[in-house]
Design a protein around this motif. Structure first.
Motif, PDB file in Angstrom:
ATOM      1  N   ALA A 123       6.500  17.752  23.199  1.00 10.29           N
ATOM      2  CA  ALA A 123       5.303  16.948  23.449  1.00 10.29           C
ATOM      3  C   ALA A 123       4.187  17.321  22.480  1.00 10.29           C
ATOM      4  N   ARG A 124       4.040  18.607  22.219  1.00 13.70           N
ATOM      5  CA  ARG A 124       3.011  19.074  21.283  1.00 13.70           C
ATOM      6  C   ARG A 124       3.262  18.497  19.882  1.00 13.70           C
ATOM      7  N   ALA A 125       4.517  18.505  19.451  1.00 18.23           N
ATOM      8  CA  ALA A 125       4.860  17.966  18.128  1.00 18.23           C
ATOM      9  C   ALA A 125       4.612  16.459  18.065  1.00 18.23           C
ATOM     10  N   VAL A 126       4.953  15.746  19.125  1.00 17.12           N
ATOM     11  CA  VAL A 126       4.690  14.297  19.172  1.00 17.12           C
ATOM     12  C   VAL A 126       3.193  14.048  19.036  1.00 17.12           C
ATOM     13  N   CYS A 127       2.423  14.816  19.771  1.00 12.94           N
ATOM     14  CA  CYS A 127       0.967  14.665  19.751  1.00 12.94           C
ATOM     15  C   CYS A 127       0.395  14.940  18.357  1.00 12.94           C
ATOM     16  N   GLU A 128       0.843  16.013  17.734  1.00 13.42           N
ATOM     17  CA  GLU A 128       0.354  16.358  16.392  1.00 13.42           C
ATOM     18  C   GLU A 128       0.692  15.257  15.387  1.00 13.42           C
ATOM     19  N   ASP A 129       1.908  14.748  15.452  1.00 13.61           N
ATOM     20  CA  ASP A 129       2.305  13.681  14.526  1.00 13.61           C
ATOM     21  C   ASP A 129       1.531  12.393  14.792  1.00 13.61           C
ATOM     22  N   ALA A 130       1.288  12.084  16.054  1.00 12.65           N
ATOM     23  CA  ALA A 130       0.522  10.872  16.375  1.00 12.65           C
ATOM     24  C   ALA A 130      -0.914  11.000  15.877  1.00 12.65           C
ATOM     25  N   HIS A 131      -1.494  12.192  15.989  1.00 12.53           N
ATOM     26  CA  HIS A 131      -2.834  12.411  15.427  1.00 12.53           C
ATOM     27  C   HIS A 131      -2.815  12.201  13.910  1.00 12.53           C
ATOM     28  N   ALA A 132      -1.773  12.687  13.261  1.00  8.65           N
ATOM     29  CA  ALA A 132      -1.677  12.556  11.802  1.00  8.65           C
ATOM     30  C   ALA A 132      -1.556  11.100  11.376  1.00  8.65           C
ATOM     31  N   VAL A 133      -0.729  10.321  12.073  1.00  6.62           N
ATOM     32  CA  VAL A 133      -0.590   8.911  11.680  1.00  6.62           C
ATOM     33  C   VAL A 133      -1.863   8.137  12.013  1.00  6.62           C
ATOM     34  N   SER A 134      -2.532   8.508  13.083  1.00  5.76           N
ATOM     35  CA  SER A 134      -3.810   7.877  13.409  1.00  5.76           C
ATOM     36  C   SER A 134      -4.810   8.113  12.272  1.00  5.76           C
ATOM     37  N   ALA A 135      -4.834   9.331  11.751  1.00 13.39           N
ATOM     38  CA  ALA A 135      -5.724   9.638  10.626  1.00 13.39           C
ATOM     39  C   ALA A 135      -5.322   8.855   9.382  1.00 13.39           C
ATOM     40  N   ALA A 136      -4.015   8.719   9.149  1.00 14.00           N
ATOM     41  CA  ALA A 136      -3.537   7.955   7.985  1.00 14.00           C
ATOM     42  C   ALA A 136      -3.978   6.503   8.082  1.00 14.00           C
ATOM     43  N   ILE A 137      -3.881   5.947   9.274  1.00 11.89           N
ATOM     44  CA  ILE A 137      -4.321   4.560   9.452  1.00 11.89           C
ATOM     45  C   ILE A 137      -5.837   4.475   9.273  1.00 11.89           C
ATOM     46  N   SER A 138      -6.553   5.424   9.851  1.00 14.40           N
ATOM     47  CA  SER A 138      -8.017   5.432   9.717  1.00 14.40           C
ATOM     48  C   SER A 138      -8.452   5.508   8.263  1.00 14.40           C
ATOM     49  N   ASP A 139      -7.698   6.239   7.460  1.00 15.11           N
ATOM     50  CA  ASP A 139      -8.010   6.350   6.032  1.00 15.11           C
ATOM     51  C   ASP A 139      -7.776   5.047   5.278  1.00 15.11           C
ATOM     52  N   ASN A 140      -7.130   4.094   5.913  1.00 11.14           N
ATOM     53  CA  ASN A 140      -6.733   2.864   5.217  1.00 11.14           C
ATOM     54  C   ASN A 140      -7.237   1.581   5.871  1.00 11.14           C
ATOM     55  N   GLU A 160       0.850  -1.189   0.000  1.00 14.38           N
ATOM     56  CA  GLU A 160       0.000   0.000   0.000  1.00 14.38           C
ATOM     57  C   GLU A 160       0.888   1.243   0.000  1.00 14.38           C
ATOM     58  N   PRO A 161       1.281   1.727  -1.190  1.00 10.33           N
ATOM     59  CA  PRO A 161       2.273   2.798  -1.275  1.00 10.33           C
ATOM     60  C   PRO A 161       1.906   4.077  -0.514  1.00 10.33           C
ATOM     61  N   ASP A 162       0.646   4.489  -0.553  1.00 11.58           N
ATOM     62  CA  ASP A 162       0.265   5.729   0.128  1.00 11.58           C
ATOM     63  C   ASP A 162       0.438   5.577   1.641  1.00 11.58           C
ATOM     64  N   LEU A 163      -0.087   4.495   2.183  1.00 11.62           N
ATOM     65  CA  LEU A 163       0.039   4.247   3.620  1.00 11.62           C
ATOM     66  C   LEU A 163       1.507   4.076   4.001  1.00 11.62           C
ATOM     67  N   CYS A 164       2.239   3.340   3.197  1.00  9.50           N
ATOM     68  CA  CYS A 164       3.656   3.096   3.477  1.00  9.50           C
ATOM     69  C   CYS A 164       4.439   4.416   3.484  1.00  9.50           C
ATOM     70  N   ARG A 165       4.157   5.291   2.546  1.00 10.20           N
ATOM     71  CA  ARG A 165       4.825   6.588   2.490  1.00 10.20           C
ATOM     72  C   ARG A 165       4.533   7.391   3.748  1.00 10.20           C
ATOM     73  N   ARG A 166       3.260   7.426   4.133  1.00 11.59           N
ATOM     74  CA  ARG A 166       2.867   8.194   5.317  1.00 11.59           C
ATOM     75  C   ARG A 166       3.474   7.599   6.594  1.00 11.59           C
ATOM     76  N   LEU A 167       3.509   6.284   6.673  1.00 15.32           N
ATOM     77  CA  LEU A 167       4.121   5.637   7.843  1.00 15.32           C
ATOM     78  C   LEU A 167       5.623   5.885   7.882  1.00 15.32           C
ATOM     79  N   GLY A 168       6.255   5.859   6.706  1.00 16.38           N
ATOM     80  CA  GLY A 168       7.691   6.116   6.639  1.00 16.38           C
ATOM     81  C   GLY A 168       8.037   7.524   7.096  1.00 16.38           C
ATOM     82  N   GLU A 169       7.226   8.497   6.670  1.00 18.78           N
ATOM     83  CA  GLU A 169       7.431   9.883   7.104  1.00 18.78           C
ATOM     84  C   GLU A 169       7.260   9.995   8.616  1.00 18.78           C
ATOM     85  N   TYR A 170       6.255   9.297   9.121  1.00 13.05           N
ATOM     86  CA  TYR A 170       6.002   9.315  10.567  1.00 13.05           C
ATOM     87  C   TYR A 170       7.157   8.659  11.325  1.00 13.05           C
ATOM     88  N   ALA A 171       7.680   7.554  10.803  1.00 14.17           N
ATOM     89  CA  ALA A 171       8.804   6.877  11.455  1.00 14.17           C
ATOM     90  C   ALA A 171      10.013   7.809  11.529  1.00 14.17           C
TER      91      ALA A 171
END
Length: 163
Positions: A128-145, A36-47
């Motif tokens: 902490a704020r940046a960690v939280c924002e990124d975790a929200h973003a990856v949660s949304a990426a997973i939800s989209d998939n 799943e290239p889109d999900l993989c790209r988003r997860l890679g950026e998050y990692a």
């Protein structure tokens, strides 16, 4: 060091350990999501951002005269590894675990941010704020998939639905 500052260091150590866990979960999830290239790209950026956040948390620990807890880090990392070994080809479980890990990060970061603000440590609050924002973003990426995760999971178990 005051009691609240000790608590802040304690939360920083917990946050660092959770970062280790998330990195392990992400590693397996990236392997699982390779189709799943889109999900993989988003997860890679998050990692990538997650590794940066880990270094920032280490910097904040040093600023408070502390270092990560080897025991906490090991517990979290081994927990992630044990799950990977136990659920080797269970795509759905890996995606679920990634989603849960993101929400654990959100909770941990929200607590850390609030304690840091009370201590007057704006740098830690910003991390902490940046960690939280990124975790929200990856949660949304997973939800989209979720549908893609279900499809991959079924395929890996030999179930092919005809539409």
């Amino acid at each position: 060091m005051t009691t609240i500052e000790k608590k802040l260091v304690d939360y920083l150590k917990d946050a660092h350990a959770l970062q280790q866990h998330v990195q392990g979960v992400l590693s397996e999830l990236l392997t699982t999501a390779a189709d799943e290239p889109d999900l993989c790209r988003r997860l890679g950026e998050y990692a990538h951002r997650n590794r940066r956040h880990t270094r920032e948390i280490e910097d904040r620990l040093r600023a408070h005269g502390a270092s990560p807890s080897i025991v906490r880090d090991a517990e979290m990392l081994w927990g992630a590894i044990a799950d990977v070994l136990k659920y080797r080809n269970h795509v759905g479980r890996h995606v679920r675990d990634g989603y849960v890990a993101a929400h654990l990060q959100i909770a941990e970061a929200e607590m850390l941010r609030r304690i840091a603000a009370r201590v007057g440590d704006e740098e830690t609050a910003d991390v902490a704020r940046a960690v939280c924002e990124d975790a929200h973003a990856v949660s949304a990426a997973i939800s989209d998939n979720w549908d893609a995760a279900v499809e991959l999971s079924l395929q890996r178990h030999g179930v092919h639905l005809h539409r």
